[in-house]
Design a protein around this motif. Structure first.
Motif, PDB file in Angstrom:
ATOM      1  N   VAL A 155      44.133  44.894  40.779  1.00  0.00           N
ATOM      2  CA  VAL A 155      44.807  44.179  39.681  1.00  0.00           C
ATOM      3  C   VAL A 155      45.871  43.226  40.230  1.00  0.00           C
ATOM      4  N   ALA A 156      46.638  43.691  41.208  1.00  0.00           N
ATOM      5  CA  ALA A 156      47.731  42.862  41.736  1.00  0.00           C
ATOM      6  C   ALA A 156      47.212  41.549  42.329  1.00  0.00           C
ATOM      7  N   LEU A 157      46.035  41.589  42.970  1.00  0.00           N
ATOM      8  CA  LEU A 157      45.450  40.361  43.532  1.00  0.00           C
ATOM      9  C   LEU A 157      45.156  39.340  42.443  1.00  0.00           C
ATOM     10  N   GLY A 158      44.751  39.839  41.268  1.00  0.00           N
ATOM     11  CA  GLY A 158      44.467  38.944  40.148  1.00  0.00           C
ATOM     12  C   GLY A 158      45.720  38.416  39.469  1.00  0.00           C
ATOM     13  N   GLU A 159      46.777  39.217  39.473  1.00  0.00           N
ATOM     14  CA  GLU A 159      48.001  38.838  38.758  1.00  0.00           C
ATOM     15  C   GLU A 159      48.925  37.927  39.569  1.00  0.00           C
ATOM     16  N   ALA A 160      48.957  38.119  40.886  1.00  0.00           N
ATOM     17  CA  ALA A 160      49.933  37.415  41.728  1.00  0.00           C
ATOM     18  C   ALA A 160      49.897  35.883  41.582  1.00  0.00           C
ATOM     19  N   PRO A 161      48.693  35.231  41.539  1.00  0.00           N
ATOM     20  CA  PRO A 161      48.688  33.763  41.462  1.00  0.00           C
ATOM     21  C   PRO A 161      49.383  33.204  40.220  1.00  0.00           C
ATOM     22  N   SER A 162      49.338  33.930  39.103  1.00  0.00           N
ATOM     23  CA  SER A 162      49.984  33.422  37.885  1.00  0.00           C
ATOM     24  C   SER A 162      51.508  33.432  38.031  1.00  0.00           C
ATOM     25  N   HIS A 163      51.997  34.152  39.031  1.00  0.00           N
ATOM     26  CA  HIS A 163      53.434  34.160  39.327  1.00  0.00           C
ATOM     27  C   HIS A 163      53.762  33.205  40.479  1.00  0.00           C
TER      28      HIS A 163
END
Length: 259
Positions: A220-228
């Protein structure tokens, strides 16, 4: 300390090319190596994924291709110390049409990288390629010393891998005789999924030691990090995704160890 130039390539979309460019770049930079990412994808996800606003007045890869700026004016510092990026903007969409009549068009990126290497600043240069085998990707393959091929652990991956292998063979014959596969990277691996294990087994059977030991899990973190606008190790260093890319960097820094 000339740049070790690696294209991250697969003509299939959604296999983790940009995720790998950003997070491998950041992991290598954490080892206090100067790293450059060149974003050759008009979608510019490596650029935005490292917190660079593509709408701001920045010198981009397109500006270098168009002769509007020097190669030395384009790299931008990112939020990760030792990690720079030559950004992509939407202008890059037109580059294939604009370059089609230019002589030596396959060697433009190669020339840009040669200039950068003359300064001996970057230990590694990572090229994030678009999900196609057009002129932008061809430039990357002609410029690179080796390729990392992210392969999603799913049914159609082997088919795409075969196509890419044939493309590399043609590039070797026509433009860049020395290009080699640095490693095939298994991505989006789901330990609970039998198919993931089968695909991984098949890829290892076909390519043996060319497959990295490190496997990138679904995370999940790999998917979320770019939006930050962050690499995953700045977003959640304890996540399995962050730990996997740090392990991959270690594998590469140990220069291919024994895979």
């Amino acid at each position: 300390m000339g740049g070790n130039t690696i294209a991250i390539v697969n003509q299939k979309g959604g296999v983790g090319k940009t995720t790998t460019a950003i997070n491998l770049g950041a992991s290598l930079a954490l080892a206090e190596k100067d790293i450059l990412i060149i974003d050759t994808d008009p979608q510019g996800n490596s650029t935005s994924g490292l917190g660079i606003d593509r709408n701001e007045a920045i010198n981009s890869l397109y500006d270098i291709y168009a002769g509007k700026c020097s190669v030395y004016d384009a790299p931008v510092h990112t939020i990760v110390e030792h990690l720079d990026i030559i950004p992509s903007t939407v202008d890059l969409l037109g580059v294939e049409v604009e370059l089609v009549g230019r002589e030596g068009r396959e060697f433009l990126l190669s020339g840009i990288i040669s200039e950068l290497k003359a300064k001996k600043q970057y230990k590694y240069i990572l090229i994030d390629c678009p999900p196609s085998l057009g002129l932008l990707t061809l430039n990357a393959l002609v410029a690179a010393e080796s390729v990392i091929v992210p392969v999603q652990c799913e049914y159609y991956s082997l088919e795409g891998l075969g196509m890419l292998t044939r493309t590399l063979h043609r590039v070797r014959n026509s433009f860049n005789p020395d290009i080699d596969i640095k490693g095939i990277l298994l991505t989006m691996f789901d330990t609970r999924n039998t198919l993931s294990h089968q695909v991984a087994e098949e890829v290892r059977r076909h390519f043996g030691e060319k497959v990295f030991k490190t496997v990138i899990p679904r995370n999940v973190a790999l998917g979320e990090a770019p939006s930050h606008g962050k690499p995953v190790m700045l977003y959640d260093v304890r996540s399995s995704g962050a730990q996997s890319y740090l392990a991959l960097a270690k594998e590469i820094l140990n220069e291919n160890g024994s895979r």
